[in-house]
Scaffold this motif. Structure first.
Motif, short mmCIF file in Angstrom:
data_model
loop_
_atom_site.label_atom_id
_atom_site.label_comp_id
_atom_site.label_asym_id
_atom_site.label_seq_id
_atom_site.Cartn_x
_atom_site.Cartn_y
_atom_site.Cartn_z
N GLY A 1 -10.77 4.40 6.01
CA GLY A 1 -11.68 3.49 5.32
C GLY A 1 -11.82 3.74 3.84
N ASP A 2 -11.23 4.82 3.33
CA ASP A 2 -11.27 5.04 1.88
C ASP A 2 -10.60 3.87 1.17
OD1 ASP A 2 -12.60 7.43 2.02
OD2 ASP A 2 -10.83 8.70 1.72
N LEU A 3 -11.12 3.54 -0.01
CA LEU A 3 -10.54 2.45 -0.79
C LEU A 3 -9.27 2.91 -1.49
CD1 LEU A 3 -13.73 0.86 -2.39
CD2 LEU A 3 -12.21 -0.21 -0.72
N ALA A 4 -8.17 2.27 -1.16
CA ALA A 4 -6.89 2.61 -1.76
C ALA A 4 -6.58 1.58 -2.86
CB ALA A 4 -5.79 2.59 -0.70
N ALA B 1 -3.52 -4.44 -6.08
CA ALA B 1 -4.14 -4.71 -4.77
C ALA B 1 -5.12 -3.60 -4.43
CB ALA B 1 -3.07 -4.82 -3.68
N ILE B 2 -6.01 -3.93 -3.49
CA ILE B 2 -6.96 -2.94 -2.97
C ILE B 2 -6.89 -3.01 -1.45
CG2 ILE B 2 -9.39 -2.25 -2.81
CD1 ILE B 2 -9.82 -3.69 -5.50
N GLY B 3 -6.85 -1.83 -0.82
CA GLY B 3 -6.78 -1.80 0.64
C GLY B 3 -7.65 -0.71 1.22
N LEU B 4 -7.62 -0.61 2.53
CA LEU B 4 -8.35 0.43 3.24
C LEU B 4 -7.34 1.42 3.80
CD1 LEU B 4 -11.05 -1.71 5.11
CD2 LEU B 4 -11.10 -0.77 2.79
N ILE C 1 -1.86 1.76 4.51
CA ILE C 1 -2.89 1.01 3.78
C ILE C 1 -2.87 -0.43 4.27
CG2 ILE C 1 -3.73 0.24 1.52
CD1 ILE C 1 -2.15 2.61 0.32
N LYS C 2 -4.04 -0.90 4.69
CA LYS C 2 -4.21 -2.31 5.07
C LYS C 2 -4.88 -3.00 3.89
CE LYS C 2 -3.80 -0.72 9.52
NZ LYS C 2 -3.59 0.68 9.95
N LEU C 3 -4.16 -3.93 3.26
CA LEU C 3 -4.65 -4.54 2.02
C LEU C 3 -5.63 -5.67 2.31
CD1 LEU C 3 -1.31 -4.59 0.03
CD2 LEU C 3 -3.20 -2.97 -0.19
#
Length: 404
Positions: A46-49, A61-64, A73-75
């Motif tokens: 769940g950290d923001l990647a 992009a930003i993912g979890l 990473i799920k974007l």
């Protein structure tokens, strides 16, 4: 609403190999572990990647972050930097709801509001059955955000109850913050079996113990169409499960409907769903393996005006694709043998690893192999509440053939 304790999340800076970066810039929602070439610290679920462009150092992009999955990473956000907070989720849910509005103008009170990656929330499903919201999680990445998401979903849908379902992997995991599969996380659930409407036809979903979230909503439009073509007809529903096609056929005025499935429990649900609706047709069940049951009907000289063959996924792994194609070929041939002259044979697949082009070609070639001719009436794909935004998100395809 505190569904989980406050979970601290970090921000991770990520850079990718050129091919991975290219896919992200195209809007693909998955970043595989082997695509990552630089990461500033270890990540927790769940950290923001934050994914940066390798050359310009811009956020792309930003993912979890998911430390236990090959899809690392799920974007959820592309191109521009935003704050991932309660407001972001509210906007995301509203955008998803807006897509479904035309469906909700029909006599239907069941729909999929969040469809994972296709609604920019990978591994997150939210279905509505009348006033009951069912959320199913497929990844640990969502636990830190449930306190923000669930109230927004309830506000948007007006549901009075919310149930949490967990994937098998999460059910066997230790770190679920005392949450469990089938837990009522909001309101009171009067009965685990919820009655809902689908284009005016009543069905039931067991939201605590049923498959997925309790029912399969993706075939809704196909079920409606089968109902429209079934008046005065004999109908065979193969892999019927809870009788979705059977019940619509009966409600549409079919003279006789047979539901065939290997599960007696599923067929009991089909009978119960049929009983929820007024109809004058005869409904009977056959408990059998589909291939064996179809061959027995052929041996007995049975024929039908409408046949629906809608199997579960035959190819959950790439290694299973060849076998799946053989199974689809067999089913098309068996269906072609059982259909009355000028009858409608409906062939469907939910195997995402078998492309729609391959599936339709297999279906059509094997109808012809039985010495039959066909007219393609139509091809259908996903209903409006199952939008597709990336290639791997597409799985459902269905062909309607008038066979002579």
């Amino acid at each position: 609403m505190n569904i989980v304790p406050q979970i601290e999340i970090k921000r991770l800076a990520i850079k990718l190999r050129p091919i991975g970066e290219k896919m992200v810039k195209k809007g693909h929602p998955w970043v595989f572990a082997d695509s990552i070439i630089k990461q500033n610290s270890d990540g927790n679920a769940g950290d923001l990647a934050i994914v940066y462009d390798k050359k310009a150092n811009n956020i792309i992009a930003i993912g979890l972050y998911d430390p236990v999955s090959p899809i690392r990473i799920k974007l959820i956000q592309f191109k521009k930097a935003v704050q991932i907070d309660s407001k972001w989720f509210q906007t995301r849910i509203l955008e998803s709801y807006t897509i479904r509005k035309p469906l909700l103008k029909t006599d239907t009170n069941s729909y999929r509001l969040i469809f994972g990656e296709n609604d920019h929330m990978p591994g997150f499903i939210a279905d509505v059955y009348d006033t009951v919201l069912v959320v199913k999680l497929y990844s640990h990445i969502w636990f830190p955000y449930l306190n923000d998401i669930i109230p927004r979903l309830i506000d948007q849908t007006g549901c009075t109850t919310a149930v949490l379902r967990l994937s098998r992997a999460l059910q066997t995991s230790e770190k679920t913050y005392n949450l469990y599969d089938g837990q009522v996380i909001y309101g009171i659930l009067e009965n685990e079996v919820v009655i809902f409407r689908e284009h005016g036809v009543l069905f039931s979903a067991n939201v605590i113990k049923g498959h997925k979230t309790g029912y399969f909503l993706d075939h809704r439009d196909n079920r409606k169409h089968v109902g429209l073509i079934s008046k005065g007809k004999t109908v065979l529903d193969v892999f019927s499960y809870a009788g979705g096609f059977s019940v619509h056929a009966l409600a549409g005025g079919a003279n006789e409907v047979i539901s065939l499935d290997i599960s007696r429990q599923a067929l009991k649900m089909a009978e119960e769903n049929a009983a929820l609706n007024h109809h004058s047709g005869k409904h009977s069940i056959i408990v059998a393996d589909a291939f064996d049951g179809l061959q027995k009907l052929i041996n007995n000289g049975n024929q039908f005006d409408v046949i629906v063959i809608d199997p579960p996924s035959f190819a959950k792994k790439e290694l299973e694709v060849s076998k799946a194609k053989n199974s689809y070929a067999r089913l098309a041939r068996l269906g072609a043998k059982l259909i009355k002259p000028n009858g409608t044979l409906v062939l469907a697949s939910c195997s995402s690893r078998v492309t729609s082009e391959d599936f339709f070609e297999i279906s059509e070639q094997n109808i012809l192999k039985e010495g039959k001719k066909y007219t393609l009436l139509k091809k259908t794909y996903h209903d409006i509440d199952h939008p597709i935004t990336f290639p791997e998100g597409a799985y459902l395809k269905c062909g309607y053939y008038q066979v002579t």
